[in-house]
Each structure stands twice: as structure tokens, then as C-alpha cells.
Design a protein around this motif. Structure first.
Motif, PDB file in Angstrom:
ATOM      1  N   ARG A  93       0.803  -1.223   0.000  1.00 35.19           N
ATOM      2  CA  ARG A  93       0.000   0.000   0.000  1.00 35.19           C
ATOM      3  C   ARG A  93       0.833   1.269   0.000  1.00 35.19           C
ATOM      4  N   ARG A  94       2.025   1.211   0.573  1.00 39.48           N
ATOM      5  CA  ARG A  94       2.884   2.397   0.681  1.00 39.48           C
ATOM      6  C   ARG A  94       4.253   2.046   0.122  1.00 39.48           C
ATOM      7  N   SER A  95       4.548   2.586  -1.035  1.00 40.61           N
ATOM      8  CA  SER A  95       5.819   2.243  -1.662  1.00 40.61           C
ATOM      9  C   SER A  95       6.461   3.469  -2.288  1.00 40.61           C
ATOM     10  N   PRO A  96       7.769   3.600  -2.125  1.00 38.66           N
ATOM     11  CA  PRO A  96       8.486   4.692  -2.770  1.00 38.66           C
ATOM     12  C   PRO A  96       8.848   4.391  -4.229  1.00 38.66           C
ATOM     13  N   VAL A  97       8.420   3.241  -4.734  1.00 42.05           N
ATOM     14  CA  VAL A  97       8.802   2.815  -6.085  1.00 42.05           C
ATOM     15  C   VAL A  97       7.819   3.397  -7.106  1.00 42.05           C
ATOM     16  N   PRO A  98       8.339   4.090  -8.105  1.00 35.88           N
ATOM     17  CA  PRO A  98       7.465   4.687  -9.127  1.00 35.88           C
ATOM     18  C   PRO A  98       6.752   3.627  -9.970  1.00 35.88           C
ATOM     19  N   ASP A  99       5.613   4.006 -10.524  1.00 36.38           N
ATOM     20  CA  ASP A  99       4.870   3.130 -11.431  1.00 36.38           C
ATOM     21  C   ASP A  99       5.721   2.805 -12.657  1.00 36.38           C
ATOM     22  N   ALA A 100       5.525   1.599 -13.180  1.00 36.51           N
ATOM     23  CA  ALA A 100       6.184   1.143 -14.415  1.00 36.51           C
ATOM     24  C   ALA A 100       7.704   1.287 -14.365  1.00 36.51           C
ATOM     25  N   SER A 101       8.303   0.940 -13.216  1.00 34.17           N
ATOM     26  CA  SER A 101       9.748   1.127 -13.055  1.00 34.17           C
ATOM     27  C   SER A 101      10.525  -0.163 -12.837  1.00 34.17           C
ATOM     28  N   VAL A 102       9.842  -1.312 -12.727  1.00 33.93           N
ATOM     29  CA  VAL A 102      10.544  -2.572 -12.494  1.00 33.93           C
ATOM     30  C   VAL A 102      10.095  -3.621 -13.503  1.00 33.93           C
ATOM     31  N   ASP A 103      10.950  -4.615 -13.695  1.00 35.04           N
ATOM     32  CA  ASP A 103      10.629  -5.695 -14.633  1.00 35.04           C
ATOM     33  C   ASP A 103       9.774  -6.780 -13.990  1.00 35.04           C
ATOM     34  N   THR A 104       9.965  -6.983 -12.680  1.00 34.28           N
ATOM     35  CA  THR A 104       9.219  -8.018 -11.956  1.00 34.28           C
ATOM     36  C   THR A 104       8.948  -7.564 -10.535  1.00 34.28           C
ATOM     37  N   VAL A 105       7.723  -7.822 -10.076  1.00 40.67           N
ATOM     38  CA  VAL A 105       7.373  -7.626  -8.673  1.00 40.67           C
ATOM     39  C   VAL A 105       7.157  -9.010  -8.074  1.00 40.67           C
ATOM     40  N   LEU A 106       7.823  -9.267  -6.942  1.00 44.49           N
ATOM     41  CA  LEU A 106       7.630 -10.521  -6.206  1.00 44.49           C
ATOM     42  C   LEU A 106       6.778 -10.249  -4.980  1.00 44.49           C
ATOM     43  N   LEU A 107       5.751 -11.047  -4.793  1.00 42.19           N
ATOM     44  CA  LEU A 107       4.922 -11.042  -3.586  1.00 42.19           C
ATOM     45  C   LEU A 107       4.963 -12.466  -3.034  1.00 42.19           C
ATOM     46  N   LEU A 108       6.061 -12.806  -2.384  1.00 45.70           N
ATOM     47  CA  LEU A 108       6.262 -14.186  -1.934  1.00 45.70           C
ATOM     48  C   LEU A 108       5.743 -14.429  -0.523  1.00 45.70           C
ATOM     49  N   GLY A 109       5.335 -13.410   0.175  1.00 40.07           N
ATOM     50  CA  GLY A 109       4.873 -13.596   1.536  1.00 40.07           C
ATOM     51  C   GLY A 109       3.669 -12.790   1.945  1.00 40.07           C
ATOM     52  N   PRO A 110       3.509 -11.569   1.460  1.00 37.62           N
ATOM     53  CA  PRO A 110       2.482 -10.698   2.024  1.00 37.62           C
ATOM     54  C   PRO A 110       1.050 -11.201   1.908  1.00 37.62           C
ATOM     55  N   LEU A 111       0.717 -11.938   0.874  1.00 37.40           N
ATOM     56  CA  LEU A 111      -0.680 -12.314   0.667  1.00 37.40           C
ATOM     57  C   LEU A 111      -1.195 -13.295   1.705  1.00 37.40           C
ATOM     58  N   TYR A 112      -0.319 -14.127   2.295  1.00 46.03           N
ATOM     59  CA  TYR A 112      -0.838 -15.082   3.269  1.00 46.03           C
ATOM     60  C   TYR A 112      -1.088 -14.450   4.621  1.00 46.03           C
ATOM     61  N   HIS A 113      -0.736 -13.186   4.787  1.00 47.85           N
ATOM     62  CA  HIS A 113      -1.093 -12.484   6.022  1.00 47.85           C
ATOM     63  C   HIS A 113      -2.497 -11.905   5.954  1.00 47.85           C
ATOM     64  N   LEU A 114      -3.128 -11.982   4.797  1.00 44.00           N
ATOM     65  CA  LEU A 114      -4.488 -11.478   4.645  1.00 44.00           C
ATOM     66  C   LEU A 114      -5.457 -12.616   4.929  1.00 44.00           C
ATOM     67  N   ALA A 115      -5.812 -12.766   6.196  1.00 43.24           N
ATOM     68  CA  ALA A 115      -6.630 -13.900   6.619  1.00 43.24           C
ATOM     69  C   ALA A 115      -8.100 -13.724   6.258  1.00 43.24           C
ATOM     70  N   GLU A 116      -8.574 -12.493   6.173  1.00 44.60           N
ATOM     71  CA  GLU A 116      -9.979 -12.239   5.870  1.00 44.60           C
ATOM     72  C   GLU A 116     -10.194 -12.202   4.358  1.00 44.60           C
ATOM     73  N   ARG A 117     -11.301 -12.781   3.907  1.00 48.75           N
ATOM     74  CA  ARG A 117     -11.586 -12.847   2.481  1.00 48.75           C
ATOM     75  C   ARG A 117     -11.606 -11.455   1.845  1.00 48.75           C
ATOM     76  N   ALA A 118     -12.167 -10.467   2.512  1.00 47.32           N
ATOM     77  CA  ALA A 118     -12.242  -9.113   1.955  1.00 47.32           C
ATOM     78  C   ALA A 118     -10.844  -8.568   1.661  1.00 47.32           C
ATOM     79  N   GLY A 119      -9.893  -8.827   2.528  1.00 49.79           N
ATOM     80  CA  GLY A 119      -8.523  -8.372   2.312  1.00 49.79           C
ATOM     81  C   GLY A 119      -7.880  -9.072   1.140  1.00 49.79           C
ATOM     82  N   ARG A 120      -8.152 -10.374   0.990  1.00 46.47           N
ATOM     83  CA  ARG A 120      -7.574 -11.118  -0.135  1.00 46.47           C
ATOM     84  C   ARG A 120      -8.141 -10.624  -1.454  1.00 46.47           C
ATOM     85  N   VAL A 121      -9.445 -10.395  -1.504  1.00 46.60           N
ATOM     86  CA  VAL A 121     -10.071  -9.926  -2.733  1.00 46.60           C
ATOM     87  C   VAL A 121      -9.563  -8.539  -3.084  1.00 46.60           C
TER      88      VAL A 121
END
Length: 163
Positions: A93-121
Motif C-alpha cells: 500500500r505504501r511504496s516509494p517505487v514509481p509506477d512502471a519502473s521494475v521488470d518483476t514484482v515478487l509477492l512471496l509472503g504478504p498475501l498469506y497475512h491477509l486472513a480475511e476474504r475481503a482483504g484477499r479480494v
């Protein structure tokens, strides 16, 4: 990130989790899959929720330009010690990285901390997906709900993720 999760990660258990012990298999498997899916180095990789830099370390050694974001100050401090990795405090949600500035984004951990369905969606298309250049990749890992657990609870199976 909840106070409970911050308190859990402040115990400094994450640094060795993928680097030693039974979670090395997860590390090796993830490394194998990523090496097949990433563009060739030197490409720019944003590791969101990258913890203490276990994956960022080998990515940098392979020639990638790696920036790691994590919401846990201790993790950022540890990851900053990894040679050739830029580590900053931040999350999806809060990132200093500009839009369209990287070749790949890795999300290897953050999504499993969203235990509620609303957060996952809501995070199905994380805001950091905007950081990927046209033609780039957003690579995410999501744990099956029955295997996910919150810190301080017992694992449903002996080999379930620890934290």
C-alpha cells in the motif's frame, strides 16, 4: 500489518527461517521456480514483503538489481546488510517505487497475512502491480487457507509454514 504480526516478527525468527532448517526446501523450490520465470539478468526486481532478504540475496548474486520493501523495521535493517540490495520500509500500500519502473514484482509472503476474504479480494491486484513495466511480471504466492495460520497458533500440519 497488525500489532500481533509486528510483535511476532520483532522476535527475529524470520532471518534464519529460509536460510536453515526444514524451511530450506521451500527456499530451494521457490528459487528454482523463480529462476525459470524471471527475465534474464540484469533486470530490476521489486521484492515486496521480502523479509530479511533471503531471496533478494541470491537474486542480487545472480545479477539482478533488487529492491526490497518490508513493513517490519528489523527486516529492513537485516536486508540492508545484504550486498547489492536496496532495502526500504514499505508494503503493497505504501511504496516509494514509481509506477512502471521494475521488470518483476515478487509477492512471496504478504498475501498469506491477509486472513480475511475481503482483504484477499481487495489485494488480488495489489497496488504494487502498477510498479511493473509493460510486459513485466507480477509473481505472487498465496497459501491455501487451510494451511495458513496466524502467529501464536498451532500449525494444522507439522510441515505448515511457521509464521
Amino acid at each position: 500489518m497488525t500489532r500481533e504480526l509486528l510483535a511476532y516478527y520483532a522476535q527475529d525468527r524470520e532471518h534464519g527461517r529460509l536460510r536453515e532448517g526444514r524451511d530450506r526446501l521451500e527456499f530451494w523450490r521457490t528459487q528454482d521456480v523463480l529462476r525459470r520465470m524471471l527475465p534474464p539478468a540484469p533486470a530490476r526486481v521489486l521484492d515486496v514483503g521480502g523479509g530479511t532478504g533471503a531471496h533478494a540475496e541470491w537474486l542480487a548474486a545472480d545479477g539482478y538489481e533488487v529492491e526490497l520493501l518490508d513493513p517490519v523495521p528489523l527486516h529492513v535493517e537485516r536486508a540492508a546488510e545484504v550486498t547489492e540490495v536496496t532495502a526500504r520500509l514499505g508494503d503493497t500500500r505504501r511504496s516509494p517505487v514509481p509506477d512502471a519502473s521494475v521488470d518483476t514484482v515478487l509477492l512471496l509472503g504478504p498475501l498469506y497475512h491477509l486472513a480475511e476474504r475481503a482483504g484477499r479480494v481487495r489485494r488480488r491486484r495489489p497496488s504494487r502491480g502498477r510498479a511493473v513495466r509493460a510486459g513485466g511480471r507480477l509473481l505472487a504466492v498465496r497459501r491455501r487457507r487451510r494451511l495458513a495460520r496466524r502467529p501464536g497458533t498451532r500449525s494444522p500440519r507439522p510441515n505448515a509454514h511457521q509464521g
